[in-house]
Design a protein around this motif. Structure first.
Motif, PDB file in Angstrom:
ATOM      1  N   LEU A 198      24.809  38.725  63.405  1.00  0.00           N
ATOM      2  CA  LEU A 198      26.114  38.706  62.739  1.00  0.00           C
ATOM      3  C   LEU A 198      26.366  40.108  62.204  1.00  0.00           C
ATOM      4  CD1 LEU A 198      28.484  36.844  61.774  1.00  0.00           C
ATOM      5  CD2 LEU A 198      27.261  36.664  59.598  1.00  0.00           C
ATOM      6  N   ASN A 199      27.429  40.749  62.688  1.00  0.00           N
ATOM      7  CA  ASN A 199      27.686  42.136  62.281  1.00  0.00           C
ATOM      8  C   ASN A 199      28.117  42.219  60.819  1.00  0.00           C
ATOM      9  OD1 ASN A 199      30.806  42.353  62.094  1.00  0.00           O
ATOM     10  ND2 ASN A 199      30.459  41.290  64.029  1.00  0.00           N
ATOM     11  N   GLY A 200      28.054  43.426  60.272  1.00  0.00           N
ATOM     12  CA  GLY A 200      28.316  43.619  58.854  1.00  0.00           C
ATOM     13  C   GLY A 200      29.728  43.279  58.419  1.00  0.00           C
ATOM     14  N   ILE A 201      30.720  43.561  59.257  1.00  0.00           N
ATOM     15  CA  ILE A 201      32.108  43.275  58.879  1.00  0.00           C
ATOM     16  C   ILE A 201      32.327  41.771  58.741  1.00  0.00           C
ATOM     17  CG2 ILE A 201      34.512  43.393  59.667  1.00  0.00           C
ATOM     18  CD1 ILE A 201      33.933  46.164  60.775  1.00  0.00           C
ATOM     19  N   ASP A 202      31.827  40.996  59.703  1.00  0.00           N
ATOM     20  CA  ASP A 202      31.980  39.538  59.621  1.00  0.00           C
ATOM     21  C   ASP A 202      31.134  38.961  58.487  1.00  0.00           C
ATOM     22  OD1 ASP A 202      33.848  39.217  61.682  1.00  0.00           O
ATOM     23  OD2 ASP A 202      32.306  39.267  63.212  1.00  0.00           O
ATOM     24  N   ALA A 203      29.958  39.535  58.258  1.00  0.00           N
ATOM     25  CA  ALA A 203      29.110  39.067  57.154  1.00  0.00           C
ATOM     26  C   ALA A 203      29.798  39.316  55.810  1.00  0.00           C
ATOM     27  CB  ALA A 203      27.756  39.773  57.193  1.00  0.00           C
ATOM     28  N   ALA A 204      30.414  40.490  55.662  1.00  0.00           N
ATOM     29  CA  ALA A 204      31.131  40.812  54.423  1.00  0.00           C
ATOM     30  C   ALA A 204      32.289  39.850  54.201  1.00  0.00           C
ATOM     31  CB  ALA A 204      31.642  42.250  54.478  1.00  0.00           C
ATOM     32  N   ALA A 205      33.034  39.569  55.271  1.00  0.00           N
ATOM     33  CA  ALA A 205      34.177  38.656  55.156  1.00  0.00           C
ATOM     34  C   ALA A 205      33.724  37.273  54.705  1.00  0.00           C
ATOM     35  CB  ALA A 205      34.908  38.569  56.495  1.00  0.00           C
ATOM     36  N   ARG A 206      32.599  36.807  55.238  1.00  0.00           N
ATOM     37  CA  ARG A 206      32.083  35.484  54.847  1.00  0.00           C
ATOM     38  C   ARG A 206      31.649  35.466  53.385  1.00  0.00           C
ATOM     39  NH1 ARG A 206      28.591  32.744  59.745  1.00  0.00           N
ATOM     40  NH2 ARG A 206      30.045  33.223  61.424  1.00  0.00           N
ATOM     41  N   LEU A 207      30.940  36.513  52.974  1.00  0.00           N
ATOM     42  CA  LEU A 207      30.489  36.556  51.585  1.00  0.00           C
ATOM     43  C   LEU A 207      31.681  36.581  50.633  1.00  0.00           C
ATOM     44  CD1 LEU A 207      28.289  36.772  49.449  1.00  0.00           C
ATOM     45  CD2 LEU A 207      28.284  39.251  49.788  1.00  0.00           C
ATOM     46  N   LEU A 208      32.694  37.366  50.971  1.00  0.00           N
ATOM     47  CA  LEU A 208      33.853  37.492  50.089  1.00  0.00           C
ATOM     48  C   LEU A 208      34.731  36.243  50.082  1.00  0.00           C
ATOM     49  CD1 LEU A 208      34.555  41.229  50.769  1.00  0.00           C
ATOM     50  CD2 LEU A 208      34.251  40.226  48.502  1.00  0.00           C
ATOM     51  N   ARG A 209      34.630  35.428  51.118  1.00  0.00           N
ATOM     52  CA  ARG A 209      35.339  34.144  51.087  1.00  0.00           C
ATOM     53  C   ARG A 209      34.696  33.203  50.072  1.00  0.00           C
ATOM     54  NH1 ARG A 209      36.009  34.587  56.791  1.00  0.00           N
ATOM     55  NH2 ARG A 209      34.239  33.225  57.215  1.00  0.00           N
ATOM     56  N   SER A 210      33.373  33.283  49.948  1.00  0.00           N
ATOM     57  CA  SER A 210      32.670  32.390  49.019  1.00  0.00           C
ATOM     58  C   SER A 210      32.524  33.004  47.628  1.00  0.00           C
ATOM     59  CB  SER A 210      31.284  32.032  49.568  1.00  0.00           C
ATOM     60  OG  SER A 210      30.487  33.191  49.727  1.00  0.00           O
ATOM     61  N   ASP A 211      32.583  34.329  47.548  1.00  0.00           N
ATOM     62  CA  ASP A 211      32.454  35.018  46.260  1.00  0.00           C
ATOM     63  C   ASP A 211      33.396  36.217  46.242  1.00  0.00           C
ATOM     64  OD1 ASP A 211      31.772  36.247  43.912  1.00  0.00           O
ATOM     65  OD2 ASP A 211      29.729  36.784  44.512  1.00  0.00           O
ATOM     66  N   LYS A 212      34.591  35.995  45.735  1.00  0.00           N
ATOM     67  CA  LYS A 212      35.614  37.048  45.753  1.00  0.00           C
ATOM     68  C   LYS A 212      35.281  38.214  44.822  1.00  0.00           C
ATOM     69  CE  LYS A 212      39.649  34.492  47.380  1.00  0.00           C
ATOM     70  NZ  LYS A 212      38.878  33.451  48.060  1.00  0.00           N
ATOM     71  N   THR A 213      34.270  38.040  43.969  1.00  0.00           N
ATOM     72  CA  THR A 213      33.893  39.120  43.049  1.00  0.00           C
ATOM     73  C   THR A 213      32.811  40.029  43.637  1.00  0.00           C
ATOM     74  OG1 THR A 213      32.154  37.832  41.949  1.00  0.00           O
ATOM     75  CG2 THR A 213      34.404  37.603  41.095  1.00  0.00           C
ATOM     76  N   ALA A 214      32.287  39.690  44.820  1.00  0.00           N
ATOM     77  CA  ALA A 214      31.211  40.486  45.424  1.00  0.00           C
ATOM     78  C   ALA A 214      31.671  41.926  45.654  1.00  0.00           C
ATOM     79  CB  ALA A 214      30.767  39.853  46.741  1.00  0.00           C
ATOM     80  N   LYS A 215      30.806  42.870  45.311  1.00  0.00           N
ATOM     81  CA  LYS A 215      31.122  44.297  45.450  1.00  0.00           C
ATOM     82  C   LYS A 215      30.308  44.872  46.608  1.00  0.00           C
ATOM     83  CE  LYS A 215      32.130  44.653  40.523  1.00  0.00           C
ATOM     84  NZ  LYS A 215      31.634  45.113  39.213  1.00  0.00           N
ATOM     85  N   ILE A 216      31.007  45.165  47.694  1.00  0.00           N
ATOM     86  CA  ILE A 216      30.349  45.598  48.928  1.00  0.00           C
ATOM     87  C   ILE A 216      30.681  47.046  49.245  1.00  0.00           C
ATOM     88  CG2 ILE A 216      30.260  45.245  51.436  1.00  0.00           C
ATOM     89  CD1 ILE A 216      30.823  42.261  50.863  1.00  0.00           C
ATOM     90  N   ILE A 217      29.646  47.794  49.613  1.00  0.00           N
ATOM     91  CA  ILE A 217      29.812  49.160  50.127  1.00  0.00           C
ATOM     92  C   ILE A 217      29.245  49.178  51.540  1.00  0.00           C
ATOM     93  CG2 ILE A 217      29.218  51.599  49.874  1.00  0.00           C
ATOM     94  CD1 ILE A 217      28.649  51.029  46.896  1.00  0.00           C
ATOM     95  N   PHE A 218      30.046  49.583  52.500  1.00  0.00           N
ATOM     96  CA  PHE A 218      29.534  49.741  53.862  1.00  0.00           C
ATOM     97  C   PHE A 218      28.839  51.092  53.979  1.00  0.00           C
ATOM     98  CE2 PHE A 218      32.762  46.499  54.766  1.00  0.00           C
ATOM     99  CZ  PHE A 218      32.014  45.635  55.550  1.00  0.00           C
ATOM    100  N   LEU A 219      27.700  51.090  54.659  1.00  0.00           N
ATOM    101  CA  LEU A 219      26.971  52.326  54.957  1.00  0.00           C
ATOM    102  C   LEU A 219      26.807  52.358  56.472  1.00  0.00           C
ATOM    103  CD1 LEU A 219      25.390  54.818  53.941  1.00  0.00           C
ATOM    104  CD2 LEU A 219      23.356  53.369  53.862  1.00  0.00           C
ATOM    105  N   SER A 220      27.593  53.198  57.134  1.00  0.00           N
ATOM    106  CA  SER A 220      27.691  53.107  58.589  1.00  0.00           C
ATOM    107  C   SER A 220      27.770  54.470  59.260  1.00  0.00           C
ATOM    108  CB  SER A 220      28.942  52.290  58.951  1.00  0.00           C
ATOM    109  OG  SER A 220      29.154  52.276  60.342  1.00  0.00           O
ATOM    110  N   MET A 221      27.443  54.484  60.545  1.00  0.00           N
ATOM    111  CA  MET A 221      27.597  55.693  61.348  1.00  0.00           C
ATOM    112  C   MET A 221      29.022  55.816  61.887  1.00  0.00           C
ATOM    113  SD  MET A 221      25.662  54.414  64.835  1.00  0.00           S
ATOM    114  CE  MET A 221      26.337  55.691  65.880  1.00  0.00           C
ATOM    115  N   TYR A 222      29.802  54.720  61.831  1.00  0.00           N
ATOM    116  CA  TYR A 222      31.157  54.732  62.386  1.00  0.00           C
ATOM    117  C   TYR A 222      32.119  55.433  61.434  1.00  0.00           C
ATOM    118  CZ  TYR A 222      29.247  51.087  65.436  1.00  0.00           C
ATOM    119  OH  TYR A 222      28.476  50.375  66.326  1.00  0.00           O
ATOM    120  N   ASP A 223      32.793  56.470  61.944  1.00  0.00           N
ATOM    121  CA  ASP A 223      33.729  57.210  61.095  1.00  0.00           C
ATOM    122  C   ASP A 223      35.161  57.165  61.623  1.00  0.00           C
ATOM    123  OD1 ASP A 223      33.492  58.768  63.338  1.00  0.00           O
ATOM    124  OD2 ASP A 223      32.972  60.618  62.288  1.00  0.00           O
TER     125      ASP A 223
END
Length: 216
Positions: free
Chosen positions: A61-86
């Motif tokens: 499960l890629n990070g973008i979809d994982a973040a979306a799932r977490l934020l659906r269940s916890d809208k207060t979650a604070k996520i920072i992406f750390l990626s090679m994609y610019d």
């Protein structure tokens, strides 16, 4: 109290390098690590953190979809992406999940520390290399917790199946992984082919890589 951080990255070297650097600050504590999106979600639900440092290109499960799932269940979650994609489309998709920050893996450790502190206090942070489109990207995130598939016809389950197909899993293996029947997987794949007008597996894999659903 230290800032509790969970790191999710499938490159063990990244985790092994980051963990001591962050904990050396004295005000950041790494409370868990995960090597794929599903394990990250399990960890986040069992041991919620103050800040989540999340890679995009992870197996299962890629990070973008994982973040979306977490934020659906916890809208207060604070996520920072750390990626090679610019590239702008990927950064935009990532921030549209509702994430609070985006860092490039080429950034210095000091910038990671600065981002974690800023986001833990309720702020936003983008790598200095991305400042050229900072305002537009942050506004995209502030418009709400959008699913990464909002601009495409695919459901989150279909995106997950595409990722597993791109990773080389057959229908029966996907069924076991997702705990659904092989017939259901087949039905999803038919829907995907119809929605995207993509009928060859090689073309579907290319689509998954292009859309950052899966990586090479």
């Amino acid at each position: 109290m230290p800032i509790k951080v969970i790191i999710a990255d499938d490159h063990s070297l990244v985790v092994e390098c980051l963990k001591p650097l962050l904990e050396r600050t004295g005000d950041i504590a790494i409370t868990g690590t995960a090597a794929d999106g599903k394990k990250f979600l399990e960890l986040a639900r069992k041991k919620p953190a103050d800040v989540y440092l999340l890679d995009i290109g992870m197996p299962g499960l890629n990070g973008i979809d994982a973040a979306a799932r977490l934020l659906r269940s916890d809208k207060t979650a604070k996520i920072i992406f750390l990626s090679m994609y610019d590239d702008k489309p990927t950064v935009g998709k990532a921030m549209k999940t509702g994430a609070k920050g985006y860092l490039l893996k080429e950034c210095a450790a000091d910038e990671v520390i600065k981002a974690i502190r800023a986001v833990s206090r309720g702020g936003h942070y983008l790598s200095s290399a991305l400042h050229g489109f900072m305002t537009e990207t942050l506004q995209a995130g502030e418009r709400g917790h959008m699913n990464p598939g909002d601009s495409s016809p695919l459901t989150s389950k279909e995106r997950e199946i595409i990722q597993l197909v791109a990773e080389g899993l057959a229908n029966k293996q996907i069924a076991r992984e997702l705990k659904i029947s092989a017939n259901t997987v087949h039905a999803h794949r038919n829907n995907i082919a119809h929605k995207l007008n993509i009928h060859k597996q090689a073309d579907l894999v290319r689509y998954a890589i292009k859309e950052k659903i899966a990586k090479l």
